[in-house]
Design a protein around this motif. Structure first.
Motif, PDB file in Angstrom:
ATOM      1  N   UNK A  21     -29.436 -34.717  16.506  1.00  0.00           N
ATOM      2  CA  UNK A  21     -30.874 -34.496  16.441  1.00  0.00           C
ATOM      3  C   UNK A  21     -31.126 -33.160  15.767  1.00  0.00           C
ATOM      4  N   UNK A  22     -31.778 -33.206  14.632  1.00  0.00           N
ATOM      5  CA  UNK A  22     -32.093 -31.999  13.888  1.00  0.00           C
ATOM      6  C   UNK A  22     -33.545 -31.617  14.144  1.00  0.00           C
ATOM      7  N   UNK A  23     -33.762 -30.367  14.509  1.00  0.00           N
ATOM      8  CA  UNK A  23     -35.106 -29.888  14.798  1.00  0.00           C
ATOM      9  C   UNK A  23     -35.515 -28.885  13.727  1.00  0.00           C
ATOM     10  N   UNK A  29     -35.676 -22.208  18.848  1.00  0.00           N
ATOM     11  CA  UNK A  29     -34.919 -23.396  19.284  1.00  0.00           C
ATOM     12  C   UNK A  29     -33.865 -22.999  20.299  1.00  0.00           C
ATOM     13  N   UNK A  30     -33.165 -21.905  20.044  1.00  0.00           N
ATOM     14  CA  UNK A  30     -32.062 -21.505  20.909  1.00  0.00           C
ATOM     15  C   UNK A  30     -32.528 -21.160  22.314  1.00  0.00           C
ATOM     16  N   UNK A  72     -25.865 -26.917  18.799  1.00  0.00           N
ATOM     17  CA  UNK A  72     -25.448 -25.892  17.839  1.00  0.00           C
ATOM     18  C   UNK A  72     -26.718 -25.151  17.441  1.00  0.00           C
ATOM     19  N   UNK A  73     -26.951 -24.019  18.054  1.00  0.00           N
ATOM     20  CA  UNK A  73     -28.191 -23.293  17.812  1.00  0.00           C
ATOM     21  C   UNK A  73     -28.300 -22.786  16.373  1.00  0.00           C
ATOM     22  N   UNK A  74     -27.175 -22.519  15.750  1.00  0.00           N
ATOM     23  CA  UNK A  74     -27.200 -22.058  14.360  1.00  0.00           C
ATOM     24  C   UNK A  74     -27.731 -23.139  13.429  1.00  0.00           C
ATOM     25  N   UNK A  75     -27.565 -24.384  13.837  1.00  0.00           N
ATOM     26  CA  UNK A  75     -28.033 -25.511  13.018  1.00  0.00           C
ATOM     27  C   UNK A  75     -29.283 -26.172  13.579  1.00  0.00           C
TER      28      UNK A  75
END
Length: 119
Positions: A21-23, A29-30, A72-75
């Motif tokens: 799931x891409x936000x 987000x993190x 993956x907070x970076x993504x």
């Protein structure tokens, strides 16, 4: 925030599947607790799993021990690894800010990812 789920499809009982799931446009987000939810035909949407900003996870009893949520907070991406799938897992799967699910945050839902488990 635009949420896009991917990775759905057809799988035989007992097989695995991994959803992503891409936000996009998700500020902070993190800092958010994110979740996966699903809606089977004729049934209400239900909570599947959540993950806090620190990585603490929680699962519905029906998927505990079989599904793994990660992020993956970076993504700006949340994942759902699904193992030992059975036909009762057939549903459209959605991700979202858990605050949207609980009603404390206003937000919309993405298109979801169809998961079909059958032989």
């Amino acid at each position: 925030v635009q949420l896009v789920e991917s990775g759905g499809g057809w799988v035989q009982p007992g097989g695995p599947l991994r959803l992503s799931c891409s936000a996009s446009g998700a500020i902070f987000f993190s800092a958010k607790t994110m979740g996966w939810y699903r809606q089977a035909p004729g049934k209400q949407r239900e909570l599947v799993a959540t993950i806090t900003r620190r990585g603490t996870t929680d699962y519905a009893a029906s998927v505990k021990g079989r599904f793994i949520i990660s992020r993956d907070n970076a993504k700006n991406t949340v994942y759902l690894q699904m193992n030992s799938l059975n036909p009762e897992d057939t549903a459209v799967y959605y991700c979202n800010d858990h605050g949207v699910w609980t009603g404390v945050v206003v937000g919309s839902w993405g298109p979801g990812a169809q998961v079909t488990v059958s032989s």
